[in-house]
Write a protein that holds these residues in place. Sequence first.
Motif, mmCIF file in Angstrom:
data_model
loop_
_atom_site.group_PDB
_atom_site.id
_atom_site.type_symbol
_atom_site.label_atom_id
_atom_site.label_comp_id
_atom_site.label_asym_id
_atom_site.label_seq_id
_atom_site.Cartn_x
_atom_site.Cartn_y
_atom_site.Cartn_z
ATOM 1 N N THR A 154 -6.218 4.163 3.141
ATOM 2 C CA THR A 154 -7.466 3.428 2.905
ATOM 3 C C THR A 154 -7.606 2.895 1.482
ATOM 4 O O THR A 154 -8.661 2.367 1.137
ATOM 5 N N ARG A 208 -6.829 0.316 -0.115
ATOM 6 C CA ARG A 208 -7.199 -1.088 -0.314
ATOM 7 C C ARG A 208 -8.505 -1.455 0.411
ATOM 8 O O ARG A 208 -8.944 -2.587 0.345
ATOM 9 N N TRP A 209 -9.086 -0.502 1.093
ATOM 10 C CA TRP A 209 -10.325 -0.750 1.811
ATOM 11 C C TRP A 209 -11.501 -0.610 0.847
ATOM 12 O O TRP A 209 -11.418 0.151 -0.123
ATOM 13 N N ARG A 230 -14.487 0.901 -0.928
ATOM 14 C CA ARG A 230 -14.783 2.326 -1.072
ATOM 15 C C ARG A 230 -16.081 2.759 -0.398
ATOM 16 O O ARG A 230 -16.134 3.819 0.209
ATOM 17 N N VAL A 253 -15.799 3.335 3.350
ATOM 18 C CA VAL A 253 -14.901 4.471 3.610
ATOM 19 C C VAL A 253 -15.632 5.781 3.315
ATOM 20 O O VAL A 253 -15.576 6.729 4.101
#
Length: 167
Positions: A74, A76-77, A79, A82
């Motif tokens: 995750t 590069r997702w 924050r 997430v």
Amino acid sequence: MTDTFTNEDTRLPWAGLLALAVAGFVTVLTETVPAGLLPHISDGLDVSQATAGQLVTVYAAGSMLAAIPLTALTRRWPRRPVLLATVLSVVAANAATAASPWYALTFTGRLIAGLGAGLQWAMIAGYAMRMVPEASKGRALAVSMAGVPVALAAGVPLGTALGTSIG
């Protein structure tokens, strides 16, 4: 040469940092309160206390196993979504385990909560320190992680007392 910061530069984003602290509080509470309720969990699920104790172990194992791979997956997702997903996974798993009459479902719920917690632990400190300028990083980290000692010192005994009184 010394750095000078205005009040604006060192003001902490209290709402965000306290939200991180609450997330840490809930996560530590979720992990540790069952240890104080093993006789009740054992009776409620009709398993031995040793078997009920595995519910604490599976949460910790899930956290350990998830931290590195889920963080890498995750990274590069965005924050915030997430982090919210980790909190929601812990809440949903807690709801499932609270309502579960079966050991297998409770065990699965604890594993899922542990996986969410593992990713959350890998994010809280970094997220807190990215919210503030360099001069405030230590204070931001202290505030964001304050939920951990509060959960251990007050939350666990109170959670155990509440669980014992409610049944």
